[in-house]
Design a protein around this motif. Structure first.
Motif, PDB file in Angstrom:
ATOM      1  N   ALA A 167       0.913  -1.504  -0.280  1.00 44.58           N
ATOM      2  CA  ALA A 167       0.026   0.715   0.064  1.00 44.58           C
ATOM      3  C   ALA A 167       1.197   1.077   0.137  1.00 44.58           C
ATOM      4  O   ALA A 167       0.350   2.320  -0.277  1.00 44.58           O
ATOM      5  CB  ALA A 167      -0.897  -0.040   1.216  1.00 44.58           C
ATOM      6  N   GLY A 168       2.109   0.973   0.659  1.00 43.33           N
ATOM      7  CA  GLY A 168       2.907   2.196   0.632  1.00 43.33           C
ATOM      8  C   GLY A 168       4.107   2.724  -0.959  1.00 43.33           C
ATOM      9  O   GLY A 168       4.450   3.830  -1.043  1.00 43.33           O
ATOM     10  N   VAL A 169       3.312   1.693  -1.954  1.00 46.77           N
ATOM     11  CA  VAL A 169       4.226   2.031  -2.786  1.00 46.77           C
ATOM     12  C   VAL A 169       3.251   3.185  -4.098  1.00 46.77           C
ATOM     13  O   VAL A 169       1.598   2.823  -4.064  1.00 46.77           O
ATOM     14  CB  VAL A 169       4.586   0.935  -3.869  1.00 46.77           C
ATOM     15  CG1 VAL A 169       4.917   1.546  -5.134  1.00 46.77           C
ATOM     16  CG2 VAL A 169       5.108  -0.201  -2.992  1.00 46.77           C
ATOM     17  N   GLY A 182       8.422   4.444  -2.577  1.00 47.22           N
ATOM     18  CA  GLY A 182       7.665   4.262  -1.112  1.00 47.22           C
ATOM     19  C   GLY A 182       8.116   2.629  -0.188  1.00 47.22           C
ATOM     20  O   GLY A 182       9.999   2.451  -0.671  1.00 47.22           O
ATOM     21  N   SER A 183       7.449   2.545  -0.081  1.00 43.53           N
ATOM     22  CA  SER A 183       8.597   0.615   1.123  1.00 43.53           C
ATOM     23  C   SER A 183       7.274  -0.513   1.026  1.00 43.53           C
ATOM     24  O   SER A 183       5.631   0.058   0.632  1.00 43.53           O
ATOM     25  CB  SER A 183       8.859   1.155   2.714  1.00 43.53           C
ATOM     26  OG  SER A 183       7.430   2.147   2.916  1.00 43.53           O
ATOM     27  N   VAL A 184       7.340  -1.314   1.368  1.00 39.15           N
ATOM     28  CA  VAL A 184       6.687  -2.154   1.272  1.00 39.15           C
ATOM     29  C   VAL A 184       6.750  -3.096   2.412  1.00 39.15           C
ATOM     30  O   VAL A 184       8.141  -3.504   3.076  1.00 39.15           O
ATOM     31  CB  VAL A 184       7.289  -3.861   0.417  1.00 39.15           C
ATOM     32  CG1 VAL A 184       6.127  -3.147  -1.024  1.00 39.15           C
ATOM     33  CG2 VAL A 184       8.013  -3.833  -0.125  1.00 39.15           C
ATOM     34  N   SER A 205      10.167   0.349 -19.445  1.00 36.73           N
ATOM     35  CA  SER A 205      10.653  -0.099 -18.928  1.00 36.73           C
ATOM     36  C   SER A 205      10.503   0.911 -17.293  1.00 36.73           C
ATOM     37  O   SER A 205       9.713   1.266 -16.835  1.00 36.73           O
ATOM     38  CB  SER A 205      12.272   0.675 -18.526  1.00 36.73           C
ATOM     39  OG  SER A 205      11.895   1.951 -17.805  1.00 36.73           O
ATOM     40  N   VAL A 206      10.632  -0.323 -16.106  1.00 40.98           N
ATOM     41  CA  VAL A 206      10.891  -0.713 -14.620  1.00 40.98           C
ATOM     42  C   VAL A 206      11.760   0.089 -14.208  1.00 40.98           C
ATOM     43  O   VAL A 206      12.741  -0.693 -13.984  1.00 40.98           O
ATOM     44  CB  VAL A 206       9.693  -1.106 -14.373  1.00 40.98           C
ATOM     45  CG1 VAL A 206       9.247  -1.223 -13.102  1.00 40.98           C
ATOM     46  CG2 VAL A 206       8.569  -1.589 -14.980  1.00 40.98           C
ATOM     47  N   ALA A 207      12.050   0.441 -13.319  1.00 41.13           N
ATOM     48  CA  ALA A 207      12.635   1.143 -12.319  1.00 41.13           C
ATOM     49  C   ALA A 207      12.306   1.337 -11.270  1.00 41.13           C
ATOM     50  O   ALA A 207      11.115   1.004 -11.018  1.00 41.13           O
ATOM     51  CB  ALA A 207      14.108   2.459 -12.231  1.00 41.13           C
ATOM     52  N   GLU A 208      12.944   0.193  -9.677  1.00 41.21           N
ATOM     53  CA  GLU A 208      12.561   0.519  -7.896  1.00 41.21           C
ATOM     54  C   GLU A 208      13.057   1.635  -7.813  1.00 41.21           C
ATOM     55  O   GLU A 208      14.640   1.052  -7.541  1.00 41.21           O
ATOM     56  CB  GLU A 208      11.417  -0.808  -7.933  1.00 41.21           C
ATOM     57  CG  GLU A 208      12.295  -2.085  -8.221  1.00 41.21           C
ATOM     58  CD  GLU A 208      13.581  -2.145  -6.726  1.00 41.21           C
ATOM     59  OE1 GLU A 208      13.098  -1.289  -5.733  1.00 41.21           O
ATOM     60  OE2 GLU A 208      14.562  -3.293  -7.376  1.00 41.21           O
TER      61      GLU A 208
END
Length: 216
Positions: A167-169, A182-184, A205-208
């Motif tokens: 939920a924190g993303v 965010g955080s998990v 693309s996806v970066a985290e």
């Protein structure tokens, strides 16, 4: 998550020819309609093959060149047989590799890649022609607005994984490039989030930049 379908992206107004259509008429049809290939239909309106500019050029390239500036191309037996054809049915690429309107972009793209074709006739359950989907049609998913991609990620990815601790993303999208912040609750969710975002139509693309909360 639902990928866009072939039926949503295909061209419905399709120019086609018949098995008996002669060479010069095909060349005229391609030029008049500014297309590089057309389906070849049998008597029941079903795609029997495709005929393209490459098929027509094979006949031209096989002719003698009195200047001698370029060598005669090597043609396999089947290529030479096609080059000698006079009608669409004789020099088309066959059988037709077809798709169905309910297929996803992913399914159509994979078939194009495996079969090394640039376009697919789209047929109904009786194999009658409905339209044609091309590589450029499939690439239209990358024209999606960043906001639409962000909204789908929030709803279909973060929303679905919220109760598992995501939920924190939040997602930031710029030119189709997604950055997760965010955080998990569990580090194992991070690759899941990344993989699901990568599956969204239009994502480049996806970066985290996501951290896992420390366990007590």
């Amino acid at each position: 998550m639902e990928h866009r379908t072939v039926g949503e992206l295909m061209t419905r107004k399709v120019v086609s020819v018949r098995l008996e259509t002669p060479f010069k008429e095909i060349a005229r049809i391609l030029a008049d309609n500014a297309v590089s290939a057309v389906p070849v239909l049998d008597g029941l309106g079903r795609p029997a093959g495709m005929v393209s500019e490459a098929d027509l050029l094979r006949k031209v390239a096989d002719r003698s060149d009195l200047t001698g500036r370029t060598p005669l191309p090597h043609l396999e037996a089947w290529e030479r047989e096609r080059a000698e054809g006079r009608t669409a049915g004789e020099f088309m690429s066959a059988p037709a590799v077809c798709a169905h309107p309910e297929w996803t972009v992913v399914e159509a793209a994979r078939l194009m890649q495996v079969q090394n074709v640039k376009r697919l006739p789209v047929v109904d359950e009786t194999d009658r022609l409905l339209g044609v989907v091309s590589r450029s049609d499939l690439l239209r998913v990358f024209l999606r607005r960043d906001q639409a991609i962000q909204e789908e990620i929030s709803r279909e990815v973060v929303g679905r994984l919220a109760r598992l601790g995501a939920a924190g993303v939040t997602a930031e999208v710029a030119e189709g490039q997604v950055t997760l912040h965010g955080s998990v609750d569990d580090a194992l969710l991070i690759p899941v989030l990344t993989r699901m975002c990568a599956g969204i139509d239009g994502v480049v693309s996806v970066a985290e930049e996501v951290t896992a909360k420390a366990r007590a």
